[in-house]
Write an enzyme that holds these catalytic residues in place. Structure first.
Site, PDB file in Angstrom:
ATOM      1  N   TYR A 188      18.185   6.363 -12.822  1.00 36.91           N
ATOM      2  CA  TYR A 188      18.000   5.185 -12.032  1.00 36.91           C
ATOM      3  C   TYR A 188      19.123   4.323 -12.154  1.00 36.91           C
ATOM      4  CZ  TYR A 188      15.774   0.822 -11.041  1.00 36.91           C
ATOM      5  OH  TYR A 188      15.410  -0.730 -10.356  1.00 36.91           O
ATOM      6  N   LYS A 205      21.503   2.847  -8.804  1.00 36.44           N
ATOM      7  CA  LYS A 205      21.926   1.512  -8.629  1.00 36.44           C
ATOM      8  C   LYS A 205      23.189   0.951  -8.815  1.00 36.44           C
ATOM      9  CE  LYS A 205      17.389   0.573  -7.701  1.00 36.44           C
ATOM     10  NZ  LYS A 205      17.058  -0.018  -6.274  1.00 36.44           N
TER      11      LYS A 205
END
Length: 252
Positions: free
Chosen positions: A156, A160
């Site tokens: 994740y 990002k």
């Protein structure tokens, strides 16, 4: 003070959480709105109903944001309905557990497809439209995880962090076309994506202790900076990452 009359905003993942709050706030600023969603027809229809009750036009287009053929179709549907796209908010995302050494390749690939590839796919389809208009605003949604990393969620965080680099690159590339590209990086937010971990009161208190403002924000508090970046008030901002995290991560 923010008036987006005449503008059309496309928000990915707009049926829930930050995307939903952003769609409604755009409508309150007098923009017409298109949202994408994957599964929940009822939730998407509720957002459209709310927007229309505010006196704006809206559509929901269903599809997988990580699949090229779906993205092309969804963008086409928005263009057929509104004739243009002025504002793109790349918001769709997922957050899953993944300890390195145990994380499956499927988990990694799914996260990159939804969180990062979707940003490329939608930008790639919408930028030519914005170039013809000589006006556009792209707001990409990153995360504090992309700024500082996040143990057990490295996939994740990587997705990002890449969004921040992508934002900076496009900002320079597209400036001459009057297309501004910026990023919003929230921390913890009270959305259904976090509902499972927030079901533990001890965890909630632990999270609050890391936030100088001392609480967990609602999605509407993230939507505000997004709509600001799409407005005339932000005409001299491009390539920026706005940290919207209550002071939990201070970047320069």
């Amino acid at each position: 003070m923010i008036d987006l009359t005449g503008r059309v905003a496309l928000i990915t993942g707009g049926s829930r959480g930050i995307g939903r709050a952003t769609a409604i706030l755009f409508a309150k600023a007098n923009a017409d709105v298109a949202i994408t969603y994957l599964k929940n027809d009822e939730s998407a229809n509720q957002v459209i109903k709310q927007i229309k009750e505010l006196g704006r036009e809206a559509i929901a287009v269903k599809g997988n944001v990580g699949k090229s053929e779906d993205v092309k179709r969804m963008v086409k549907e928005v263009l057929e309905r509104f004739g243009k796209i002025d504002i793109l908010v790349n918001n769709a995302g997922i957050w899953t557990y993944g300890a390195i050494g145990e994380m499956s390749e499927e988990t990694w690939d799914e996260t990159m497809e939804v969180n990062l590839k979707s940003v490329y796919l939608f930008s790639n389809e919408v930028v030519p439209i914005m170039k013809k208009q000589k006006w556009g605003r792209i707001i990409n949604i990153s995360s504090t995880a992309g700024q500082r990393g996040e143990a057990f969620h490295s996939h994740y965080a990587a997705s990002k962090g890449a969004i921040i680099a992508f934002t900076k690159s496009l900002a320079v590339e597209l400036a001459k076309y009057n297309i501004l590209v910026n990023c919003v990086a929230p921390g913890w937010v009270n959305t259904d994506m976090c509902a499972e971990v927030f079901s533990d009161p001890n965890f909630v208190e632990q999270v609050k202790s890391t936030i100088p403002l001392g609480r967990i924000p609602e999605p509407e508090e993230i939507a505000g900076p997004i709509v600001f970046l799409a407005s005339e008030l932000a005409n001299w901002i491009t390539g920026a990452t706005i940290s919207v995290n209550g002071g939990s991560v201070l970047c320069y």
